[in-house]
Write a protein that holds these residues in place. Structure first.
Motif, PDB file in Angstrom:
ATOM      1  N   ALA A   1      -9.541  -2.899   6.081  1.00 12.04           N
ATOM      2  CA  ALA A   1      -8.673  -3.101   7.246  1.00 12.04           C
ATOM      3  C   ALA A   1      -8.762  -4.542   7.728  1.00 12.04           C
ATOM      4  CB  ALA A   1      -9.051  -2.133   8.365  1.00 12.04           C
TER       5      ALA A   1
ATOM      6  N   ALA B   1      -6.625  -6.531   5.638  1.00 10.20           N
ATOM      7  CA  ALA B   1      -5.219  -6.346   5.998  1.00 10.20           C
ATOM      8  C   ALA B   1      -4.874  -7.171   7.236  1.00 10.20           C
ATOM      9  CB  ALA B   1      -4.919  -4.871   6.246  1.00 10.20           C
TER      10      ALA B   1
ATOM     11  N   THR C   1       0.824  -1.199   0.000  1.00 11.21           N
ATOM     12  CA  THR C   1       0.000   0.000   0.000  1.00 11.21           C
ATOM     13  C   THR C   1       0.860   1.252   0.000  1.00 11.21           C
ATOM     14  OG1 THR C   1      -0.095  -0.192   2.364  1.00 11.21           O
ATOM     15  CG2 THR C   1      -2.002  -0.966   1.153  1.00 11.21           C
TER      16      THR C   1
ATOM     17  N   VAL D   1      -5.161   0.787   6.968  1.00  7.86           N
ATOM     18  CA  VAL D   1      -4.673  -0.315   6.138  1.00  7.86           C
ATOM     19  C   VAL D   1      -3.145  -0.307   5.985  1.00  7.86           C
ATOM     20  CG1 VAL D   1      -4.811  -1.387   3.879  1.00  7.86           C
ATOM     21  CG2 VAL D   1      -6.881  -0.587   4.974  1.00  7.86           C
TER      22      VAL D   1
END
Lengths: 78, 606
Positions: free
Chosen positions: B561, B564, B36, B336
């Motif tokens: 999230a 993740a 990311t 994230v």
């Protein structure tokens, strides 16, 4: 003859030279990359309470955790 | 043939300035494969050649200690070699900067060094020819903020044509750090004449910033200042925004109503679904832009590294070892990348605790909810309210870590890697405005992207649910949305908000927290602005608003999230249990928060 002291016990403004790093390979290497190795000169810029020790080494500033600073033995230059 | 150049350098040496001034508007932003972390690149033409410039993240060395450094290493050692590497070095800190150069040279890279930050002295006393001779590569002094100056380095890289890509005789990969530093010092001795200066201001400010007691307080004060400024600065932009978009939106709906060829349901979709839902979220762009601008300012100024250093010992007391602070602070932006950033924590247990605690850190997507509710219920005190919520999130993250500690067995005393704190403190500097603008624009772009996909999609679905089944009054209790929300509303009754709109907003918020607001806007059919505020103030009591904000702060952050968490812990079970945990914690704190508020404001309702 001066006796080595732990970096964590040094007071602000002292200039010293590293004489011993009693740490494992990984930490020793990392410290080395940041300029802290046997024979390196550094000065203590800040050392307050239980917070990190701030040293100045090779023109940069570095925050070192107290636990790690205890493993670095230094001798005062002056 | 495109000539590929990578830009490397320590953090805060002016790498972004260099990239921004050279690339101008031709920047492309993507993510590194599977990461990311942003990858910025630009195609530029110079002297008839096409050059692809890639900006690599900041790194101190190629022995990866952080996610950023891992990316640099991967990019450099990948099969598609760069034709040249330009390293930006800081003139005031050559020794530390040149360590990275020895790493690059020991890998046989084709390096050109650009010395930046020459300061008022104009880099006097630095002999770049002698440096070049010492290292065997070209050195050039540049002012990274000026395009023409920066282009010099690119020209040098073009001319080099890989000439320097040979195993450097000077540095070998097996060399110890000590050997390298001694070699650097040796070269510098002959090439640099200058007095050792101590930046006095930096040290004095650090007496506060790094003080174990005052430091965390200063951090809180600065964060509070940021929230305050966020509201102060975004207000005029907000009014401008309303002016610019309010009237055209109304006009569009009117046109759609008049247009005979469009289906009858279309104006409603446009007004209640798309414009209401999307508009409600977009109207918070000014706040998001202002806050990211200020946070980038903090980062670029060099303060954030100090905050990390000083908060580290606090975190450690709560069982969040060593490097957890940096990902935790990242969580203020978006959870994230913060969760992915925990990879730098070596010890399994500490890493797991950090991953599970990060979602309590309030991300920017939750901001619109606070802005709307505190604006309605605590006018004039919005900054205080938002500040309290951020602090509460941080405190819950710490507490959660503390109580989780005994849950995860093993890992205790797993060597010294457990709680290492080594943080470079970059010199304080005034951030270069252009970089801040580029970064802020980037965070707005990614926000707009989410608005155009997830939030738009959710708004349309919401509109459908609020309109179906056929013939029902829009957004009424009898609609599909009403019945779904109605199922859950008794659950939230103890928190003071039992309307189906609120329940539905919370369920939707699991997709992405921005959707909470758009869900209200679509199911009320009000759109953004005063109308939405009025409905909220009608439906919520102040104590329920407090409970609602706390609940939104703490419950499941968003699907991304959770994804993740799943990929970082490698366990669906952990992810599932964590989701339940977040909801439970949110519920308890919202309940406690509501009654605490009632107690202090006087009068518990019968």
């Amino acid at each position: 003859m001066k006796t080595p002291q732990r970096l964590s016990d040094m007071s602000c403004g002292r200039e010293c030279v590293v004489v011993e790093i009693s740490a494992g390979r990984e930490l020793s290497f990392r410290l080395g990359e940041l300029g802290i190795f046997k024979g390196a000169k550094l000065s203590v810029a800040k050392s307050i309470g239980k917070g990190p020790v701030i040293v100045r080494v090779f023109g940069g500033e570095l925050a070192i955790g107290r636990g790690q600073a205890e493993k670095i033995l230094v001798e005062c230059l002056k | 043939m495109t000539f590929r150049i990578a830009l490397v350098g320590n953090p805060n040496v002016g790498k972004s300035s260099f990239f921004n001034s050279v690339s101008g508007e031709s920047q492309k932003v993507a993510n590194w494969p599977g990461k990311t972390i942003e990858k910025r690149s630009a195609l530029i033409r110079l002297d008839g050649k096409e050059i692809e410039l890639t900006d690599l993240p900041g790194a101190y060395s190629l022995a990866p200690l952080s996610e950023d450094e891992r990316i640099v290493l991967d990019a450099i050692s990948s099969k598609e070699k760069f034709d040249a590497i330009i390293q930006i070095v800081n003139s005031s800190n050559l020794e530390r900067n040149l360590y990275l150069t020895t790493d690059l040279l020991s890998r046989g890279e084709n390096v050109v060094c650009a010395i930046n930050f020459l300061g008022p002295s104009g880099g006097q006393g630095i002999d770049e020819k002698a440096l070049g001779k010492g290292f065997g590569i070209p050195f050039v002094k540049v002012d990274a903020r000026k395009k023409e100056s920066a282009l010099q380095a690119i020209r040098l890289a073009l001319e080099s044509k890989g000439a320097f890509r040979k195993k450097s005789a000077l540095f070998k990969r097996s060399d110890s750090p000590k050997r390298r530093y001694l070699a650097i010092s040796g070269i510098l001795k002959g090439a640099v004449k200058r007095k050792a200066t101590t930046p006095k201001t930096s040290l004095d400010f650090d007496s506060f910033a790094l003080n174990p007691i005052l430091g965390p307080l200063l951090f809180l004060a600065i964060m509070f200042g940021i929230f305050h400024l966020t509201f102060l600065l975004s207000e005029p932009i907000n009014s401008l925004f309303d002016l610019l978009f309010g009237a055209p939106a109304e006009l569009a709906v009117e046109l759609a109503e008049r247009a005979q060829f469009l289906p009858k349901w279309f104006p409603s979709l446009l007004e209640n679904g798309i414009l209401a839902g999307l508009g409600a979220v977009i109207s918070f762009l000014p706040q998001i832009a202002t806050m990211s601008f200020l946070l980038y300012f903090l980062e670029d100024s060099g303060y954030l590294a100090r905050a990390a250093a000083v908060l580290d010992s606090l975190l450690r007391r709560f069982g969040l070892g060593g490097k957890a602070i940096i990902p935790m602070l990242l969580g203020f932006g978006c959870n994230v990348p913060a969760i992915m950033g925990t990879r730098i924590i070596r010890e399994e247990r500490a890493k797991k605790i950090a991953i599970l605690s990060i979602p309590f850190m309030s991300c920017s997507a939750r901001l619109p909810v606070y802005v709307l509710f505190s604006g309605v219920f605590f006018p004039g005190k919005e900054a205080v309210a938002v500040f309290c919520l951020y602090v509460l999130g941080f405190a819950v993250a710490l507490l959660s870590a503390y109580f989780m500690k005994p849950l995860f067995s093993g890992g205790e005393g797993a060597g010294e890697g457990r709680d290492i704190l080594l943080i470079e403190l970059p010199k304080y500097q005034f951030p270069y405005p252009k970089n801040l603008v580029v970064d802020t624009r980037e965070s707005l772009r990614s926000f707009a992207e989410r608005a155009g996909t997830i939030i738009l999609g959710a708004s349309v679905v919401m509109w459908f649910l609020a309109s179906a089944p056929y013939g029902v009054e829009y957004g009424s209790k009898e609609s599909l949305a009403g019945s779904i929300g109605g199922i859950f509303s008794p659950v939230f009754a103890p928190l003071g908000f039992d309307s189906w709109h609120a329940s539905l907003a919370i369920i939707n918020g699991m997709v992405a927290k921005e959707v909470v607001i758009s869900s209200f806007a679509t199911t009320y059919g009000t759109g953004e602005g005063a109308e939405l505020s009025r409905r909220i103030s009608d439906e919520f009591s102040p104590d329920a608003a407090v409970a609602f904000m706390i609940f939104v702060l703490l419950y499941i952050p968003c699907f991304a999230a959770l994804g993740a968490i799943r990929s970082e812990t490698g366990s669906w079970k952990t992810t599932f249990l964590a989701s339940i945990y977040y909801v439970a914690v949110a519920y308890i704190f919202a309940l406690v928060g509501r009654f605490a508020f009632l107690l202090f404001s006087g009068g518990i309702p019968a």
